[in-house]
Write a protein that holds these residues in place. Structure first.
Motif, mmCIF file in Angstrom:
data_model
loop_
_atom_site.group_PDB
_atom_site.id
_atom_site.type_symbol
_atom_site.label_atom_id
_atom_site.label_comp_id
_atom_site.label_asym_id
_atom_site.label_seq_id
_atom_site.Cartn_x
_atom_site.Cartn_y
_atom_site.Cartn_z
ATOM 1 N N LYS A 37 0.859 -1.175 0.000
ATOM 2 C CA LYS A 37 0.000 0.000 0.000
ATOM 3 C C LYS A 37 0.894 1.223 0.000
ATOM 4 O O LYS A 37 1.872 1.285 0.716
ATOM 5 N N LYS A 38 0.553 2.168 -0.800
ATOM 6 C CA LYS A 38 1.299 3.411 -0.798
ATOM 7 C C LYS A 38 0.479 4.425 -0.017
ATOM 8 O O LYS A 38 0.668 4.575 1.168
ATOM 9 N N VAL A 39 -0.464 5.085 -0.625
ATOM 10 C CA VAL A 39 -1.314 6.030 0.084
ATOM 11 C C VAL A 39 -2.564 5.299 0.554
ATOM 12 O O VAL A 39 -3.179 4.563 -0.202
ATOM 13 N N THR A 40 -2.925 5.512 1.812
ATOM 14 C CA THR A 40 -4.098 4.844 2.374
ATOM 15 C C THR A 40 -5.249 5.813 2.630
ATOM 16 O O THR A 40 -6.337 5.386 2.976
ATOM 17 N N GLY A 41 -4.996 7.113 2.465
ATOM 18 C CA GLY A 41 -6.056 8.095 2.676
ATOM 19 C C GLY A 41 -5.491 9.495 2.749
ATOM 20 O O GLY A 41 -4.290 9.707 2.641
ATOM 21 N N ILE A 42 -6.370 10.454 2.953
ATOM 22 C CA ILE A 42 -5.941 11.837 3.100
ATOM 23 C C ILE A 42 -5.771 12.122 4.588
ATOM 24 O O ILE A 42 -6.686 11.933 5.382
ATOM 25 N N THR A 88 -8.202 13.168 10.044
ATOM 26 C CA THR A 88 -7.798 13.989 8.914
ATOM 27 C C THR A 88 -7.752 15.418 9.438
ATOM 28 O O THR A 88 -8.730 15.897 10.021
ATOM 29 N N GLN A 89 -6.622 16.059 9.266
ATOM 30 C CA GLN A 89 -6.408 17.407 9.792
ATOM 31 C C GLN A 89 -6.726 18.461 8.740
ATOM 32 O O GLN A 89 -6.341 18.322 7.581
ATOM 33 N N TRP A 90 -7.410 19.518 9.135
ATOM 34 C CA TRP A 90 -7.706 20.678 8.291
ATOM 35 C C TRP A 90 -7.060 21.869 8.967
ATOM 36 O O TRP A 90 -7.283 22.103 10.156
ATOM 37 N N ASN A 91 -6.220 22.626 8.225
ATOM 38 C CA ASN A 91 -5.471 23.676 8.886
ATOM 39 C C ASN A 91 -5.158 24.847 7.960
ATOM 40 O O ASN A 91 -4.455 24.675 6.976
ATOM 41 N N PRO A 92 -5.670 26.047 8.279
ATOM 42 C CA PRO A 92 -5.265 27.239 7.543
ATOM 43 C C PRO A 92 -3.920 27.750 8.072
ATOM 44 O O PRO A 92 -3.673 27.717 9.275
ATOM 45 N N PHE A 93 -3.055 28.189 7.166
ATOM 46 C CA PHE A 93 -1.737 28.730 7.508
ATOM 47 C C PHE A 93 -1.682 30.202 7.110
ATOM 48 O O PHE A 93 -2.392 30.627 6.193
ATOM 49 N N PRO A 94 -0.822 30.991 7.745
ATOM 50 C CA PRO A 94 -0.655 32.382 7.319
ATOM 51 C C PRO A 94 -0.177 32.467 5.859
ATOM 52 O O PRO A 94 0.547 31.583 5.382
ATOM 53 N N PHE A 107 -1.390 25.669 -1.162
ATOM 54 C CA PHE A 107 -1.964 24.517 -0.468
ATOM 55 C C PHE A 107 -0.943 23.392 -0.374
ATOM 56 O O PHE A 107 0.058 23.379 -1.096
ATOM 57 N N MET A 108 -1.201 22.478 0.506
ATOM 58 C CA MET A 108 -0.410 21.253 0.601
ATOM 59 C C MET A 108 -1.351 20.164 1.107
ATOM 60 O O MET A 108 -2.140 20.399 2.034
ATOM 61 N N ILE A 109 -1.270 19.008 0.511
ATOM 62 C CA ILE A 109 -2.088 17.872 0.946
ATOM 63 C C ILE A 109 -1.180 16.882 1.675
ATOM 64 O O ILE A 109 -0.055 16.617 1.259
ATOM 65 N N ASN A 110 -1.685 16.374 2.771
ATOM 66 C CA ASN A 110 -0.993 15.359 3.560
ATOM 67 C C ASN A 110 -1.691 14.033 3.263
ATOM 68 O O ASN A 110 -2.910 13.932 3.391
ATOM 69 N N TYR A 111 -0.910 13.054 2.840
ATOM 70 C CA TYR A 111 -1.459 11.719 2.574
ATOM 71 C C TYR A 111 -0.994 10.752 3.650
ATOM 72 O O TYR A 111 0.183 10.727 4.018
ATOM 73 N N ARG A 112 -1.919 9.932 4.124
ATOM 74 C CA ARG A 112 -1.596 8.868 5.074
ATOM 75 C C ARG A 112 -0.983 7.713 4.295
ATOM 76 O O ARG A 112 -1.463 7.356 3.218
#
Length: 160
Positions: A37-42, A88-94, A107-112
Motif C-alpha cells: 500500500k502506498k497512500v491509504t487516505g488523506i 484527517t487534519q484541516w489547517n489554515p496557515f498564514p 496549499f499542501m495535501i498530507n497523505y496517510r
C-alpha cells in the motif's frame, strides 16, 4: 542398481523441492511488491490564507468546525477494522508561511501511508524528489516530496 535409482530419485526430489522453494519465495516477494500500500487516505488539507484566526472563526460559525489555532481534526473509523480510529487534519496557515516551500502553491495535501521508510526507498528509485529526511514525532513519521508540477506533498505514517 537399486541404491543408484534411490539416489537419482532422491536427487530429483531435492532439485524439484529446491525449484519449488525458489518459485514460492519469488512469488511471495513479487506479491508483496505489488500489494504494498502506498497512500491509504488523506491525512490533512493545509492552505494559505490572509487571516487564519478569522478563517477558523468563519468555519466554526458557519460550518460547525471545532477549531483550534491548528485548525480542526476530523475523526473517522477504518473501513476494514472499525475499532481503529483515524484523523484527517484541516489547517489554515498564514499567507507568508514558508512551510509549503519549495512549492509556490497556496496549499499542501498530507497523505496517510503505511511503511514510510519502504515507500521513500521506492520513490527514490523512481526518481521522485524527496524534499527532506523522515522525521518522527509522537503522532507519526513525516517526509515531504514534490510532484512533477512542484506541489509539495506531505507523507504521514500515523500512530493511530
Amino acid at each position: 542398481m537399486i541404491i543408484k535409482a534411490k539416489k537419482i530419485g532422491l536427487l530429483s526430489l531435492l532439485v524439484l523441492a529446491s525449484f519449488l522453494s525458489g518459485f514460492t519465495v519469488n512469488t511471495i516477494i513479487s506479491n508483496n511488491k505489488e500489494k504494498m500500500k502506498k497512500v491509504t487516505g488523506i491525512g490533512g488539507i493545509f492552505f494559505k490564507c490572509k487571516d487564519p484566526k478569522a478563517i477558523n472563526a468563519w468555519y466554526k460559525l458557519h460550518l460547525g468546525f471545532e477549531t483550534t489555532p491548528y485548525g480542526t481534526s476530523f475523526e473517522w473509523r477504518d473501513a476494514e477494522d472499525s475499532t481503529k480510529k483515524g484523523i484527517t487534519q484541516w489547517n489554515p496557515f498564514p499567507q507568508d508561511t514558508k512551510y509549503f516551500a519549495p512549492s509556490q502553491k497556496d496549499f499542501m495535501i498530507n497523505y496517510r501511508v503505511e511503511n514510510l521508510e519502504q515507500l521513500v526507498e521506492s520513490l527514490k528509485k523512481e526518481n521522485v524528489t524527496i524534499v527532506d529526511k523522515i522525521e518522527s514525532f509522537d503522532y507519526g513519521k513525516f517526509v515531504h516530496i514534490l510532484d512533477p508540477e512542484g506541489n509539495k506533498i506531505q507523507l504521514w505514517e500515523p500512530k493511530d
